[in-house]
Design a protein around this motif. Structure first.
Motif, PDB file in Angstrom:
ATOM      1  N   GLY A  67       8.191  -2.379  -4.720  1.00  0.00           N
ATOM      2  CA  GLY A  67       7.733  -3.744  -4.692  1.00  0.00           C
ATOM      3  C   GLY A  67       8.076  -4.792  -3.395  1.00  0.00           C
ATOM      4  O   GLY A  67       8.432  -3.629  -1.975  1.00  0.00           O
ATOM      5  N   GLY A  68       8.701  -5.503  -3.737  1.00  0.00           N
ATOM      6  CA  GLY A  68       8.722  -5.822  -2.112  1.00  0.00           C
ATOM      7  C   GLY A  68       8.132  -6.987  -1.758  1.00  0.00           C
ATOM      8  O   GLY A  68       8.605  -7.561  -0.428  1.00  0.00           O
ATOM      9  N   GLY A  69       7.491  -7.215  -1.559  1.00  0.00           N
ATOM     10  CA  GLY A  69       6.160  -7.810  -1.044  1.00  0.00           C
ATOM     11  C   GLY A  69       5.010  -8.583  -1.555  1.00  0.00           C
ATOM     12  O   GLY A  69       5.443  -8.602  -2.578  1.00  0.00           O
ATOM     13  N   ARG A  70       4.016  -8.689  -0.483  1.00  0.00           N
ATOM     14  CA  ARG A  70       3.023  -9.221  -1.289  1.00  0.00           C
ATOM     15  C   ARG A  70       1.816  -8.539  -2.066  1.00  0.00           C
ATOM     16  O   ARG A  70       1.486  -7.141  -1.190  1.00  0.00           O
ATOM     17  CB  ARG A  70       2.379 -10.780  -0.479  1.00  0.00           C
ATOM     18  N   PRO A  71       1.377  -8.068  -2.920  1.00  0.00           N
ATOM     19  CA  PRO A  71       0.426  -7.198  -3.457  1.00  0.00           C
ATOM     20  C   PRO A  71      -0.785  -7.353  -2.267  1.00  0.00           C
ATOM     21  O   PRO A  71      -1.276  -8.217  -2.371  1.00  0.00           O
ATOM     22  CB  PRO A  71       0.171  -7.818  -4.594  1.00  0.00           C
ATOM     23  N   ARG A  72      -1.425  -5.902  -2.308  1.00  0.00           N
ATOM     24  CA  ARG A  72      -2.182  -5.753  -1.653  1.00  0.00           C
ATOM     25  C   ARG A  72      -4.060  -6.433  -2.026  1.00  0.00           C
ATOM     26  O   ARG A  72      -4.186  -6.423  -3.799  1.00  0.00           O
ATOM     27  CB  ARG A  72      -2.858  -4.612  -1.207  1.00  0.00           C
ATOM     28  N   GLY A  73      -4.708  -6.709  -0.460  1.00  0.00           N
ATOM     29  CA  GLY A  73      -5.821  -7.743  -1.791  1.00  0.00           C
ATOM     30  C   GLY A  73      -5.797  -9.219  -2.666  1.00  0.00           C
ATOM     31  O   GLY A  73      -6.598  -9.686  -3.483  1.00  0.00           O
ATOM     32  N   LEU A  74      -5.125 -10.089  -2.471  1.00  0.00           N
ATOM     33  CA  LEU A  74      -4.502 -11.417  -2.949  1.00  0.00           C
ATOM     34  C   LEU A  74      -3.735 -11.825  -2.074  1.00  0.00           C
ATOM     35  O   LEU A  74      -2.639 -12.232  -2.137  1.00  0.00           O
ATOM     36  CB  LEU A  74      -3.231 -10.796  -4.469  1.00  0.00           C
ATOM     37  N   ASP A  75      -4.568 -12.546  -1.264  1.00  0.00           N
ATOM     38  CA  ASP A  75      -3.989 -13.279  -0.170  1.00  0.00           C
ATOM     39  C   ASP A  75      -4.050 -14.178  -0.183  1.00  0.00           C
ATOM     40  O   ASP A  75      -2.894 -15.328  -0.023  1.00  0.00           O
ATOM     41  CB  ASP A  75      -4.946 -12.852   1.693  1.00  0.00           C
ATOM     42  N   LYS A  76      -4.982 -15.125  -0.930  1.00  0.00           N
ATOM     43  CA  LYS A  76      -4.474 -16.562  -1.682  1.00  0.00           C
ATOM     44  C   LYS A  76      -3.681 -16.096  -2.781  1.00  0.00           C
ATOM     45  O   LYS A  76      -3.906 -15.234  -3.918  1.00  0.00           O
ATOM     46  CB  LYS A  76      -6.073 -16.753  -1.987  1.00  0.00           C
ATOM     47  N   GLY A  77      -3.177 -17.587  -3.217  1.00  0.00           N
ATOM     48  CA  GLY A  77      -2.303 -17.599  -4.104  1.00  0.00           C
ATOM     49  C   GLY A  77      -0.676 -16.638  -3.905  1.00  0.00           C
ATOM     50  O   GLY A  77       0.114 -16.290  -3.233  1.00  0.00           O
ATOM     51  N   PHE A  78       0.018 -17.392  -4.889  1.00  0.00           N
ATOM     52  CA  PHE A  78       1.544 -17.203  -4.336  1.00  0.00           C
ATOM     53  C   PHE A  78       1.954 -16.245  -5.368  1.00  0.00           C
ATOM     54  O   PHE A  78       2.598 -16.050  -5.934  1.00  0.00           O
ATOM     55  CB  PHE A  78       2.116 -18.628  -5.592  1.00  0.00           C
ATOM     56  N   TYR A  79       1.655 -15.243  -5.229  1.00  0.00           N
ATOM     57  CA  TYR A  79       2.479 -13.936  -5.578  1.00  0.00           C
ATOM     58  C   TYR A  79       2.560 -12.556  -4.533  1.00  0.00           C
ATOM     59  O   TYR A  79       3.251 -13.387  -3.806  1.00  0.00           O
ATOM     60  CB  TYR A  79       0.298 -12.968  -5.501  1.00  0.00           C
ATOM     61  N   VAL A  80       3.574 -12.520  -5.844  1.00  0.00           N
ATOM     62  CA  VAL A  80       4.497 -11.262  -4.940  1.00  0.00           C
ATOM     63  C   VAL A  80       4.827 -10.306  -5.914  1.00  0.00           C
ATOM     64  O   VAL A  80       4.423  -9.925  -7.662  1.00  0.00           O
ATOM     65  CB  VAL A  80       6.062 -12.028  -4.764  1.00  0.00           C
ATOM     66  N   GLU A  81       4.660  -8.773  -5.272  1.00  0.00           N
ATOM     67  CA  GLU A  81       4.973  -7.916  -5.964  1.00  0.00           C
ATOM     68  C   GLU A  81       6.149  -8.020  -7.271  1.00  0.00           C
ATOM     69  O   GLU A  81       6.879  -8.223  -6.667  1.00  0.00           O
ATOM     70  CB  GLU A  81       5.044  -6.763  -4.765  1.00  0.00           C
ATOM     71  N   PRO A  82       6.353  -7.206  -8.322  1.00  0.00           N
ATOM     72  CA  PRO A  82       7.081  -6.961  -8.802  1.00  0.00           C
ATOM     73  C   PRO A  82       8.282  -5.692  -8.884  1.00  0.00           C
ATOM     74  O   PRO A  82       7.537  -4.869  -7.435  1.00  0.00           O
ATOM     75  CB  PRO A  82       6.893  -6.271 -10.338  1.00  0.00           C
ATOM     76  N   THR A  83       9.590  -6.479  -8.168  1.00  0.00           N
ATOM     77  CA  THR A  83      10.546  -5.911  -7.276  1.00  0.00           C
ATOM     78  C   THR A  83      11.649  -5.005  -8.174  1.00  0.00           C
ATOM     79  O   THR A  83      12.180  -6.404  -8.874  1.00  0.00           O
ATOM     80  CB  THR A  83      10.586  -7.138  -6.598  1.00  0.00           C
ATOM     81  N   VAL A  84      11.824  -3.758  -7.869  1.00  0.00           N
ATOM     82  CA  VAL A  84      13.188  -3.328  -8.227  1.00  0.00           C
ATOM     83  C   VAL A  84      14.352  -3.421  -7.432  1.00  0.00           C
ATOM     84  O   VAL A  84      13.629  -2.723  -6.310  1.00  0.00           O
ATOM     85  CB  VAL A  84      12.793  -2.439  -9.400  1.00  0.00           C
ATOM     86  N   PHE A  85      15.120  -3.135  -7.607  1.00  0.00           N
ATOM     87  CA  PHE A  85      16.541  -3.088  -6.698  1.00  0.00           C
ATOM     88  C   PHE A  85      17.348  -2.243  -6.852  1.00  0.00           C
ATOM     89  O   PHE A  85      17.438  -2.512  -7.864  1.00  0.00           O
ATOM     90  CB  PHE A  85      17.375  -4.221  -5.762  1.00  0.00           C
ATOM     91  N   SER A  86      17.499  -0.852  -6.709  1.00  0.00           N
ATOM     92  CA  SER A  86      18.907  -0.012  -7.438  1.00  0.00           C
ATOM     93  C   SER A  86      19.818  -0.600  -6.032  1.00  0.00           C
ATOM     94  O   SER A  86      20.269  -1.308  -5.136  1.00  0.00           O
ATOM     95  CB  SER A  86      18.604   1.014  -7.047  1.00  0.00           C
ATOM     96  N   ASP A  87      21.081   0.557  -6.482  1.00  0.00           N
ATOM     97  CA  ASP A  87      22.401   0.503  -5.779  1.00  0.00           C
ATOM     98  C   ASP A  87      22.691  -0.603  -5.736  1.00  0.00           C
ATOM     99  O   ASP A  87      23.644  -1.183  -4.915  1.00  0.00           O
ATOM    100  CB  ASP A  87      22.410   1.784  -4.847  1.00  0.00           C
ATOM    101  N   VAL A  88      22.538  -1.775  -6.991  1.00  0.00           N
ATOM    102  CA  VAL A  88      23.073  -3.415  -6.726  1.00  0.00           C
ATOM    103  C   VAL A  88      24.867  -3.026  -7.554  1.00  0.00           C
ATOM    104  O   VAL A  88      25.155  -2.815  -8.867  1.00  0.00           O
ATOM    105  CB  VAL A  88      21.965  -4.251  -7.431  1.00  0.00           C
ATOM    106  N   THR A  89      25.037  -4.024  -6.595  1.00  0.00           N
ATOM    107  CA  THR A  89      27.132  -4.181  -7.343  1.00  0.00           C
ATOM    108  C   THR A  89      26.501  -5.360  -7.579  1.00  0.00           C
ATOM    109  O   THR A  89      26.069  -6.367  -7.291  1.00  0.00           O
ATOM    110  CB  THR A  89      27.937  -3.458  -5.961  1.00  0.00           C
ATOM    111  N   PRO A  90      27.788  -5.966  -8.199  1.00  0.00           N
ATOM    112  CA  PRO A  90      27.800  -7.578  -9.187  1.00  0.00           C
ATOM    113  C   PRO A  90      28.417  -8.431  -7.926  1.00  0.00           C
ATOM    114  O   PRO A  90      27.967  -9.608  -7.868  1.00  0.00           O
ATOM    115  CB  PRO A  90      28.828  -7.156 -10.217  1.00  0.00           C
TER     116      PRO A  90
END
Length: 485
Positions: free
Chosen positions: A360-383
């Motif tokens: 994820g991390g961006g805006r979904p393809r084909g959804l240029d209108k609307g307040f969309y964001v891709e479902p996003t997962v980060f790994s190697d995250v520290t507290p």
């Protein structure tokens, strides 16, 4: 955005004050903006301070002189059951209002809206057996009566993400206790509050017991500062909750606060990832992550981190993002432009802070209108990273590795919040022992459950007081001790 044409969502024109639909005192207006089209879809009046004063005065008169606080609990219960029945008749309309204003998928809102009627029925049943009077004895043998009485005139301030249920938690409990209420829904999502007002009117509650004055920040601030408000019940951000608490401290008005969260799901070393996956998919990003109890920190054993990512990431990538009015959609847009900007800022902070963008991390393809964001997962995250410490309120999940259970407990508790959480293990007793180590107001073993018949609320900066269950009723009661000499 397609929508069921049989469910008209009309623009509100008046406020509900003292049992009547009254005209606004000023021409001030607010817009509801579609999160799908980014265009205004409904314009409605904003309550000015004069409207709010009228609502508070009506609630005060109803509390001091009206029948509601003086009714037998069983009589109040009969009114609450009427409200529940009327809400039940309008569940489809309530679901579409939620979807239209917030962008929550219709498949989800249809499942969740019955909670509104459930809360009214639950509190109706509860007050018929609740110990409003408790007869006791002193050590000298004298009689003592401990009474639980309604706190008075209450402001109920609700947020935009789950507009009706978060208002209903307050209204159902407050009315059950015998309080009178002034409701101020979020300016972005007033429609369900109007449906609730119509149901209360049709149920025949006495004049002034429930009042509705939608407004923005200025109106909300005026309401919490009003000297005739005895208690404020608020759900929303931690920063606004702190402001409300400071304001109410000046007159020691009662406050209950259900605030932000940064909840952890801890997968213990023996956890079955495939079994955990369905609940993680639902509750790590519900309503596009715009839920206070979202499981946004996933703590996994370092030795099994790759195995977990191999299980979790394909499921996240497979989520159907699109029109929330489509029953097949699993994730809709964020609710508003400022929310998308905030979430995109956190995604940038995650990258800059050294976390690995796993998907994820961006805006979904084909959804240029609307307040969309891709479902996003980060790994190697520290507290210590920003994305692990702060509430994002969007579809962004952090995967955090740990070495052993002591390390997992430290990392799970490394937050200023403490609202919710989950523990996964094949051994329920092991999970229970670990759950007791987590500093949070609610936990589920092997899933996530929020039940309106049981208390919900947080430790630390996630708030104070509880909503739901008998504890939710206690929020709206004062205790009086009468000694008989």
């Amino acid at each position: 955005m397609t929508r069921n044409p049989a469910i008209p969502l009309k623009a509100p024109e008046r406020f509900f004050i003292n049992g009547d639909w009254v005209r606004p005192r000023t021409p001030r207006m607010l817009d509801i903006v579609s999160p799908v089209t980014e265009e205004p879809i409904i314009r409605y009046p904003e309550a000015a301070p004069e409207d709010i004063d009228a609502a508070v005065a009506a609630a005060r008169d109803a509390f001091e002189h009206g029948p509601w606080p003086r009714m037998e609990p069983s009589e109040r219960a009969s009114y609450l059951r009427r409200v529940a029945a009327l809400i039940t008749n309008r569940l489809e309309e309530i679901a579409w209002a939620w979807t239209t204003q917030v962008g929550a998928p219709i498949s989800l809102t249809r499942k969740l809206v019955p909670q509104n009627a459930t809360l009214f029925r639950y509190y109706a049943d509860l007050i018929e057996t609740y110990p409003f009077r408790d007869d006791r004895r002193r050590a000298d043998g004298g009689a003592v009566r401990v009474l639980r009485e309604p706190v008075g005139v209450c402001a109920a301030i609700s947020p935009w993400n789950a507009p009706m249920v978060l208002l209903t938690y307050k209204i159902a409990a407050g009315l059950a206790a015998g309080c009178t209420m002034v409701a101020k829904p979020s300016p972005e999502t007033p429609l369900e509050a109007y449906i609730l007002a119509e149901c209360i009117e049709q149920a025949g509650l006495p004049r002034g017991v429930f009042n509705l004055v939608p407004s923005g920040r200025e109106g909300g601030d005026h309401l919490i500062r009003h000297p005739e408000i005895d208690k404020v019940g608020f759900t929303g951000s931690t920063e606004v909750g702190k402001h409300i608490m400071r304001v109410c401290a000046d007159r020691l008005a009662r406050v209950s606060l259900e605030l932000g969260g940064k909840s952890a799901a801890v997968l213990l070393p023996d956890a079955d990832f495939q079994q955990a996956l369905p609940s993680l998919m639902v509750y790590s990003m519900p309503i596009t992550g715009q839920v206070c109890f979202s499981l946004t920190r996933l703590l996994v054993p370092n030795a099994r981190k790759d195995e977990f990512l191999d299980t979790f990431l394909p499921a996240v990538r497979g989520l159907k993002v699109g029109d929330p009015a489509d029953p097949a959609t699993q994730m809709g847009p964020l609710a508003m432009a400022r929310q998308r900007e905030k979430v995109e800022g956190y995604i940038a902070a995650g990258r800059a802070g050294g976390a690995v963008l796993a998907c994820g991390g961006g805006r979904p393809r084909g959804l240029d209108k609307g307040f969309y964001v891709e479902p996003t997962v980060f790994s190697d995250v520290t507290p210590d990273m920003k994305i692990a410490r702060e509430e994002i309120f969007g579809p962004v999940v952090s995967v955090i590795g740990y070495d052993d259970e002591d390390d997992a407990a430290r990392k799970a508790n490394a937050t200023r919040y403490g609202l919710n959480g989950a523990v996964y293990s094949r051994d329920v007793e092991r999970a229970y022992r670990f759950a007791k180590r987590m500093k949070t107001g609610g936990l589920t073993i092997n899933g996530l459950i929020v039940d309106p018949e049981h208390p919900f609320g947080g430790y630390r900066e996630s708030g104070m007081g509880r909503e739901g269950g008998p504890e939710g009723l206690d929020n709206y009661l004062e205790v009086k001790t009468i000694h008989i000499a």
